[in-house]
Structures are given as C-alpha cells and as structure tokens.
Motif scaffolding. Structure first.
Motif, short mmCIF file in Angstrom:
data_model
loop_
_atom_site.label_atom_id
_atom_site.label_comp_id
_atom_site.label_asym_id
_atom_site.label_seq_id
_atom_site.Cartn_x
_atom_site.Cartn_y
_atom_site.Cartn_z
N ARG A 1 0.89 -1.14 0.13
CA ARG A 1 -0.04 0.12 0.14
C ARG A 1 0.85 1.14 -0.17
O ARG A 1 0.49 2.31 -0.55
N ASP A 2 2.21 1.31 0.53
CA ASP A 2 2.85 2.31 0.50
C ASP A 2 3.50 2.71 -0.67
O ASP A 2 3.66 3.82 -1.34
N ILE A 3 3.80 1.71 -1.60
CA ILE A 3 4.14 1.84 -2.93
C ILE A 3 3.10 2.34 -3.80
O ILE A 3 3.40 3.17 -4.59
N ILE A 4 1.85 1.84 -3.58
CA ILE A 4 0.72 2.29 -4.24
C ILE A 4 0.54 3.90 -3.93
O ILE A 4 0.51 4.70 -4.97
N LEU A 5 0.66 4.19 -2.80
CA LEU A 5 0.22 5.62 -2.66
C LEU A 5 1.55 6.25 -3.05
O LEU A 5 1.34 7.54 -3.53
N ARG A 6 2.61 5.98 -3.15
CA ARG A 6 3.81 6.62 -3.54
C ARG A 6 3.79 6.87 -5.04
O ARG A 6 4.22 7.89 -5.56
N HIS A 7 3.37 6.00 -5.71
CA HIS A 7 3.31 5.93 -7.31
C HIS A 7 1.52 6.49 -7.52
O HIS A 7 1.24 5.79 -8.67
N LEU A 8 0.89 6.69 -6.91
CA LEU A 8 -0.49 7.07 -6.96
C LEU A 8 -1.02 7.83 -8.27
O LEU A 8 -1.76 7.49 -9.06
N VAL A 9 -0.25 8.89 -8.48
CA VAL A 9 -0.19 9.86 -9.50
C VAL A 9 -0.02 9.02 -10.80
O VAL A 9 -0.51 9.18 -11.77
N ARG A 10 1.19 8.27 -10.98
CA ARG A 10 1.37 7.44 -12.17
C ARG A 10 0.39 6.50 -12.36
O ARG A 10 0.00 6.19 -13.56
N LEU A 11 -0.09 5.76 -11.43
CA LEU A 11 -0.99 4.76 -11.64
C LEU A 11 -2.47 5.50 -12.18
O LEU A 11 -2.89 4.76 -12.98
N MET A 12 -2.57 6.61 -11.50
CA MET A 12 -4.03 7.33 -11.91
C MET A 12 -3.79 7.54 -13.64
O MET A 12 -4.99 7.60 -14.09
N ALA A 13 -2.70 8.19 -13.86
CA ALA A 13 -2.48 8.79 -15.12
C ALA A 13 -2.78 7.42 -16.15
O ALA A 13 -3.27 7.70 -17.28
N ILE A 14 -1.96 6.09 -15.93
CA ILE A 14 -1.97 5.01 -16.83
C ILE A 14 -3.50 4.58 -16.87
O ILE A 14 -3.84 4.34 -17.86
N SER A 15 -4.13 4.57 -15.76
CA SER A 15 -5.68 4.13 -15.92
C SER A 15 -6.55 5.05 -16.68
O SER A 15 -7.44 4.71 -17.48
N LEU A 16 -6.04 6.18 -16.41
CA LEU A 16 -6.75 7.36 -16.98
C LEU A 16 -6.80 7.30 -18.68
O LEU A 16 -7.64 7.31 -19.46
N ILE A 17 -5.59 7.00 -19.06
CA ILE A 17 -5.25 7.08 -20.48
C ILE A 17 -5.66 5.82 -21.20
O ILE A 17 -6.37 5.60 -22.10
N GLY A 18 -5.38 4.46 -20.30
CA GLY A 18 -5.61 3.18 -20.87
C GLY A 18 -6.89 2.64 -20.60
O GLY A 18 -7.40 1.43 -21.43
N MET A 19 -7.61 3.05 -19.49
CA MET A 19 -8.98 2.49 -19.06
C MET A 19 -10.07 3.51 -19.42
O MET A 19 -10.80 3.40 -20.31
N GLY A 20 -10.15 4.59 -18.60
CA GLY A 20 -11.17 5.53 -18.57
C GLY A 20 -11.29 6.32 -19.94
O GLY A 20 -12.17 6.26 -20.74
N GLY A 21 -10.05 6.77 -20.26
CA GLY A 21 -10.02 7.63 -21.52
C GLY A 21 -10.26 6.96 -22.85
O GLY A 21 -11.21 7.32 -23.60
N PHE A 22 -9.58 5.92 -22.82
CA PHE A 22 -9.68 5.16 -23.87
C PHE A 22 -11.34 4.71 -24.31
O PHE A 22 -11.75 4.89 -25.44
#
Length: 319
Positions: A66-87
C-alpha cells in the motif's frame, strides 16, 4: 513444445497474438448487449467486474504494498485514465458521430502511435524490417476494412467522431508505452487490478449521470450477466495480462505490429459465430496482415530456431 523452449522474443509475440485474439471476441459478445446497455454502462461494468475478478487473488499483495501504491498513485492514475477510462470514453464519443468503417480504419493507427512515441519520446530505434512489417500489415487492414475497394477510402466523410477515434487510438498507443513504467514492486495482476479499479472510478460519474438523468439502473438477465462476466473477467483480464507481459518481453513497437491482426480475428469470429461470409478481399487482407506480422518477427523466429538447435546439439553431446 514446452514454454521454456521458446525465446523471450518469440514468447512475447505469441502473448501479444493471444491478447489480440481474445480482444477480438469482445465484438461477438457485445452485440448481445448493445440494445440494452450503452457504451458507458458496458465500460463501467467491464472495469468493475474485471477488478473484482482479480481482487481475491491480489488483495494481500495490494495491502502489503500500500505504501508503494500511495507513492506512485499519480502515475497509476495517469495510466488508468489513459488506458482504461479515457480510451473507453473516447470510443463512446466517436461512435455517436462516425461510422464503423471509419472507426475500424482509425483504430489501426494505434501501432503507428506506439512506434512514433517509442521513436521520438523514448529514442528507441526502429529497424527497417519493423517498418516494412508495420506498413504491410497496415495495407492488409485497409484491404480488409474496405473489402478490396481502395477507392472507398476517398469517399469516406470525416466527422468530429473521427477525431475522437484518433484520440482513442493515441490513448491505447500511449498506454502500451506507459505500462512498461509500472512500479516494479507491484506484480502484473496487482497492477492490473489497480488500474482497472481506477478505470471504473473514472467512468463512474458518467454512469451515475446516465442512471439519474437518462435511464434508471436495471437488473440484467442471466444471459446478459454471463456476457458481462465474459467481457470483464475473460476478455479484459486475460488479454491485458498477456499484452502487458508481451510489452515487457518484446517492447511496445513489436507488440503493436501484432495488434494489426485484431480486425482479421474479428472477421474470422464473425464468420464462425455470426454466419458472415468471407470474401476474397477479406482473405487477401488477412494474408497481408499475417505476412506483415511474420516479416516483422522473422528475426525473433530465427533466433528461436537457432537457440533450439543449440540446445538440441548440447543435449546430443551430453548423451
């Protein structure tokens, strides 16, 4: 042949091919839901159920990291926005004002975007063999979609939806590049569960708007429920895992060339399950697509053969 006998390069191409094959089946099952579910609803439930299918297997890893996820949260959100939500959103917008032919043609620009992003943003070289394979496969897609009548390209009318579809292809191309930058501490399944869950969150506001302002939420029939399960748990989780691993092994450009086989597989599945007839032009388009993919991967196939011969010779000497 055991999986261990395959070179990483050849394994990556086979994984990309498997992902593309499973993705092509989405069209068959989506047809049964098109009359009752909007693209927004299908997109939302797809990510919700896909993340839910993975969660029982990865929740311990997610909690431990969970600490790793929080540390890279912005990167994960960007990948999700582009590859899942935005697409998904861009495809929905495109479908409102453009034709299926235009969408099919513009969808195949994704491998070109992958190649351009890798070449100019990441400074990755492109071999002449890759470029030629890319162009041959692209020609095959054009023949396939236009049914051999190339003049049909000049009669296509462009709309605002074409721009949305072009942006959707760009999103998939960008996702295919960004997925290589997942936090290394996260396993492939945990990473996919996170970005799919975030994809559902990106789509949730649109789904709520539709249920509150357009049509209320309703319970699916058993047939619809099974189709939704397949679209999410099978045709989303499995191919994304295969695709992400393929990119890890062979890079986004080589995987992108294999992606050109998507419309060909869709035609084959429609032939088998929907009773559509295979025209000569479609067969020719399929040959060009496969030929372009094979040509671009000849080096990987050659290396795999050489490695197999070396191992066979070593075993023979050992005996």
């Amino acid at each position: 042949m055991k999986p261990s006998s395959l070179s990483p390069s050849l394994s990556g191409h086979l994984l990309a091919l498997g992902a593309t094959l499973v993705w092509s089946s989405l069209y068959i099952f989506a047809i049964t839901l098109a009359d009752r579910y909007s693209p927004i609803e299908l997109s939302f439930w797809r990510w919700v159920m896909a993340a839910g299918a993975l969660l029982p297997f990865v929740w311990r890893e997610l909690w431990a990291e969970r600490d790793i996820i929080l540390r890279h949260l912005v990167r994960l959100m960007a990948i999700s926005l582009i590859g899942m939500g935005g697409f998904s959103l861009l495809i929905f917008l495109a479908g409102r004002t453009t034709t299926a032919t235009n969408m099919s043609l513009l969808a195949t620009t994704a491998p070109i975007f992958i190649a351009l992003i890798c070449r100019f943003a990441l400074r990755e070289p492109l071999s002449g063999q890759q470029v030629i394979g890319l162009l041959v496969a692209a020609c095959g897609v054009v023949v396939l979609v236009t049914k051999g009548d190339i003049a049909h390209l000049f009669s296509l009318s462009l709309t605002g939806g074409d721009l949305w579809m072009l942006c959707a292809s760009m999103c998939f191309g960008l996702y295919s590049v960004l997925v290589r930058f997942r936090p290394p501490q996260l396993g492939p399944s945990a990473f996919l569960c996170i970005i799919m869950g975030m994809g559902a969150l990106w789509t949730l506001p649109l789904a709520l708007w539709q249920w509150l302002c357009v049509k209320p939420l309703f319970m699916p029939t058993w047939t619809e429920a099974l189709s939704l399960v397949y679209i999410s748990a099978v045709a989303s989780v499995i191919p994304f895992l295969l695709w992400n691993k393929a990119i890890e092994l062979i890079g986004a450009v080589r995987a992108g060339v294999v992606y050109y086989s998507l419309p060909f597989f869709s035609y084959l599945l429609a032939l088998v399950f929907l009773g559509e007839r295979l025209a000569l032009s479609q067969a020719l388009g399929g040959v060009l697509i496969i030929g372009g993919i094979v040509f671009s991967t000849l080096q990987a196939i050659r290396r795999a053969g050489e490695s197999k011969a070396i191992r066979a010779a070593a075993r023979k000497e050992g005996e």
